[in-house]
Scaffold this motif. Structure first.
Motif, mmCIF file in Angstrom:
data_model
loop_
_atom_site.group_PDB
_atom_site.id
_atom_site.type_symbol
_atom_site.label_atom_id
_atom_site.label_comp_id
_atom_site.label_asym_id
_atom_site.label_seq_id
_atom_site.Cartn_x
_atom_site.Cartn_y
_atom_site.Cartn_z
ATOM 1 N N ALA A 234 0.827 -1.210 0.000
ATOM 2 C CA ALA A 234 0.000 0.000 0.000
ATOM 3 C C ALA A 234 0.859 1.256 0.000
ATOM 4 N N ALA A 235 1.921 1.265 0.811
ATOM 5 C CA ALA A 235 2.777 2.446 0.905
ATOM 6 C C ALA A 235 3.484 2.730 -0.411
ATOM 7 N N LEU A 236 4.020 1.685 -1.048
ATOM 8 C CA LEU A 236 4.718 1.879 -2.314
ATOM 9 C C LEU A 236 3.768 2.339 -3.415
ATOM 10 N N THR A 237 2.557 1.796 -3.408
ATOM 11 C CA THR A 237 1.580 2.204 -4.412
ATOM 12 C C THR A 237 1.173 3.663 -4.228
ATOM 13 N N VAL A 238 0.840 4.035 -2.983
ATOM 14 C CA VAL A 238 0.427 5.410 -2.710
ATOM 15 C C VAL A 238 1.571 6.379 -2.970
ATOM 16 N N THR A 239 2.781 6.004 -2.579
ATOM 17 C CA THR A 239 3.939 6.880 -2.763
ATOM 18 C C THR A 239 4.238 7.115 -4.243
ATOM 19 N N THR A 240 4.063 6.094 -5.059
ATOM 20 C CA THR A 240 4.461 6.178 -6.465
ATOM 21 C C THR A 240 3.347 6.702 -7.368
ATOM 22 N N VAL A 241 2.127 6.164 -7.211
ATOM 23 C CA VAL A 241 1.058 6.536 -8.141
ATOM 24 C C VAL A 241 -0.206 7.041 -7.443
ATOM 25 N N GLY A 242 -0.316 6.876 -6.128
ATOM 26 C CA GLY A 242 -1.518 7.296 -5.424
ATOM 27 C C GLY A 242 -2.432 6.114 -5.112
ATOM 28 N N MET A 243 -3.590 6.409 -4.516
ATOM 29 C CA MET A 243 -4.534 5.369 -4.106
ATOM 30 C C MET A 243 -5.380 4.896 -5.285
ATOM 31 N N ILE A 244 -5.481 3.580 -5.428
ATOM 32 C CA ILE A 244 -6.347 2.970 -6.440
ATOM 33 C C ILE A 244 -7.341 2.079 -5.696
ATOM 34 N N PRO A 245 -8.585 2.500 -5.551
ATOM 35 C CA PRO A 245 -9.536 1.748 -4.736
ATOM 36 C C PRO A 245 -10.106 0.536 -5.459
ATOM 37 N N PHE A 246 -10.635 -0.391 -4.668
ATOM 38 C CA PHE A 246 -11.439 -1.529 -5.122
ATOM 39 C C PHE A 246 -10.646 -2.654 -5.781
ATOM 40 N N VAL A 247 -9.365 -2.459 -6.097
ATOM 41 C CA VAL A 247 -8.620 -3.552 -6.741
ATOM 42 C C VAL A 247 -8.555 -4.762 -5.815
ATOM 43 N N GLY A 248 -8.147 -4.522 -4.573
ATOM 44 C CA GLY A 248 -8.032 -5.621 -3.618
ATOM 45 C C GLY A 248 -9.360 -6.122 -3.092
ATOM 46 N N LEU A 249 -10.445 -5.433 -3.425
ATOM 47 C CA LEU A 249 -11.767 -5.853 -2.961
ATOM 48 C C LEU A 249 -12.461 -6.756 -3.976
ATOM 49 N N VAL A 250 -12.580 -6.293 -5.218
ATOM 50 C CA VAL A 250 -13.391 -7.028 -6.191
ATOM 51 C C VAL A 250 -12.635 -8.187 -6.844
ATOM 52 N N VAL A 251 -11.321 -8.036 -7.057
ATOM 53 C CA VAL A 251 -10.586 -9.070 -7.781
ATOM 54 C C VAL A 251 -10.576 -10.406 -7.040
ATOM 55 N N PRO A 252 -10.212 -10.457 -5.734
ATOM 56 C CA PRO A 252 -10.257 -11.756 -5.045
ATOM 57 C C PRO A 252 -11.649 -12.377 -5.010
ATOM 58 N N ASN A 253 -12.688 -11.550 -4.922
ATOM 59 C CA ASN A 253 -14.048 -12.077 -4.899
ATOM 60 C C ASN A 253 -14.449 -12.664 -6.238
ATOM 61 N N ILE A 254 -14.059 -12.001 -7.329
ATOM 62 C CA ILE A 254 -14.364 -12.540 -8.660
ATOM 63 C C ILE A 254 -13.666 -13.884 -8.862
ATOM 64 N N VAL A 255 -12.383 -13.944 -8.499
ATOM 65 C CA VAL A 255 -11.630 -15.195 -8.653
ATOM 66 C C VAL A 255 -12.219 -16.290 -7.777
ATOM 67 N N SER A 256 -12.642 -15.929 -6.572
ATOM 68 C CA SER A 256 -13.254 -16.916 -5.676
ATOM 69 C C SER A 256 -14.509 -17.522 -6.286
ATOM 70 N N ARG A 257 -15.322 -16.693 -6.940
ATOM 71 C CA ARG A 257 -16.536 -17.201 -7.569
ATOM 72 C C ARG A 257 -16.220 -18.075 -8.777
ATOM 73 N N LEU A 258 -15.110 -17.791 -9.444
ATOM 74 C CA LEU A 258 -14.782 -18.533 -10.660
ATOM 75 C C LEU A 258 -14.148 -19.888 -10.363
ATOM 76 N N VAL A 259 -13.173 -19.905 -9.449
ATOM 77 C CA VAL A 259 -12.377 -21.133 -9.268
ATOM 78 C C VAL A 259 -12.273 -21.599 -7.825
ATOM 79 N N GLY A 260 -12.922 -20.930 -6.867
ATOM 80 C CA GLY A 260 -12.869 -21.399 -5.493
ATOM 81 C C GLY A 260 -11.917 -20.596 -4.623
ATOM 82 N N ASP A 261 -11.644 -21.127 -3.427
ATOM 83 C CA ASP A 261 -10.940 -20.376 -2.389
ATOM 84 C C ASP A 261 -9.580 -20.946 -2.007
#
Length: 319
Positions: A234-261
């Motif tokens: 998080a620190a490296l991302t914010v320091t370099t390009v700023g905050m990008i919301p929802f990436v860590g929220l929706v991506v794991p959930n989509i993958v979980s629905r597709l192929v499991g946990d």
């Protein structure tokens, strides 16, 4: 579709988008130009490749950090950028800017990592006091907690006449990424790669403290390792390009629905999909108002919101 098919499809899509990203921008660039125009090759090396690499690294590492946080907190609706970790990193950047304005980027990264870790620990302490029968309280509390930290950062920045400066860190965009200003992101990529080897431990932690200890796992140590990894990303991302919301929220959930946990098996696909969606959002931001740009944080915020609402409306996968 099996996991391997999804991974191969993701690799093909990622290669295609990466190729397009190298040739989309304000300055027109084509393959033919690279052969006879040295300035075109210089543009590719100095600007287009670093930007594409930064988008890929940020998307994949944030998606992996989100998956790990969801395991540590035992909740599918959390994300480092919406539960205080991202705003905590912004707080560290603000502190360095006020008290050590001439400090190099590595100092900003270290202090941002420490404040992000402190914010993550604070969120975890709050979550542990919430009733386990109310899972939706966790993301709501995370949004309030992150909002309080973000409001504090905005207030201090306003008092110090740094509101425009800090707003750059609070909204992710890749237009300022050039050679020499993105290399620290490779540390985030390395941290995300290391977490793959501890995926089984993070999965056990997701079973709860009692089950983890009964299985012989050092619960506190694994929790700390996971939080440190999330904070660094998080620190490296914010320091370099700023905050990008929802990436860590929706991506794991989509993958979980597709192929499991199964975390170890799904982490490569989580990284691929995170990179794919982030790079696609960056390309859309460059094309929609060409020759002007829309920040990737804004584009992905819209896309992530729609995906999150879609996930909420879906029935349980194994109902």
């Amino acid at each position: 579709m099996t996991l391997k098919i999804y991974i191969w499809a993701g690799l093909f899509g990622l290669a295609l988008l990466s190729f397009l990203s190298l040739f989309i921008g304000v300055i027109e660039l084509s393959l033919a130009d690279l052969w006879h125009d040295p300035a075109a090759f210089e543009l590719l090396v100095i600007s287009r490749f670093p930007r594409t690499a930064a988008a890929l690294i940020c998307g994949s590492s944030l998606a992996i950090a989100g998956a790990i946080m969801q395991m540590l907190v035992r909740n599918r609706f959390v994300d480092p950028m919406t539960t205080g970790t991202g705003p905590g990193a912004g707080l560290g950047i603000l502190i360095v800017t006020i008290f050590f304005p001439a400090a190099p980027l590595i100092v900003k990264m270290v202090l941002a990592s420490l404040t992000a870790l402190g914010a993550s620990l604070g969120f975890l302490a709050i979550v542990q006091r919430l009733p386990p029968t109310q899972p939706l309280l966790v993301p709501l509390v995370g949004l309030v907690y992150g909002g309080i930290i973000g409001a504090g950062v905005t207030f201090v920045a306003y008092q110090a006449d740094l509101i425009q400066y800090i707003s750059v860190w609070m909204n992710g965009e890749f237009s300022g990424v050039i050679q020499g200003r993105y290399e620290l992101l490779w540390i985030a990529a390395a941290v995300a790669l290391v977490t793959y080897f501890a995926a089984d431990q993070f999965a056990i932690v997701g079973l709860g403290r009692t089950a983890s200890i009964n299985l012989g796992l050092n619960y506190t140590q694994v929790m700390l390792i996971g939080l440190v990894a999330i904070s660094i990303v998080a620190a490296l991302t914010v320091t370099t390009v700023g905050m990008i919301p929802f990436v860590g929220l929706v991506v794991p959930n989509i993958v979980s629905r597709l192929v499991g946990d199964h975390l170890r098996n799904t982490l490569p696909l989580i990284a691929l999909l995170g990179a794919l969606l982030t790079l696609a959002s960056d390309i859309v931001g460059r094309v929609l108002r060409h020759p002007f740009e829309i920040p990737v944080g804004t584009v992905f915020g819209v896309i992530g919101t729609l995906l999150f609402l879609w996930l909420l409306s879906q029935k349980p996968r194994h109902e």
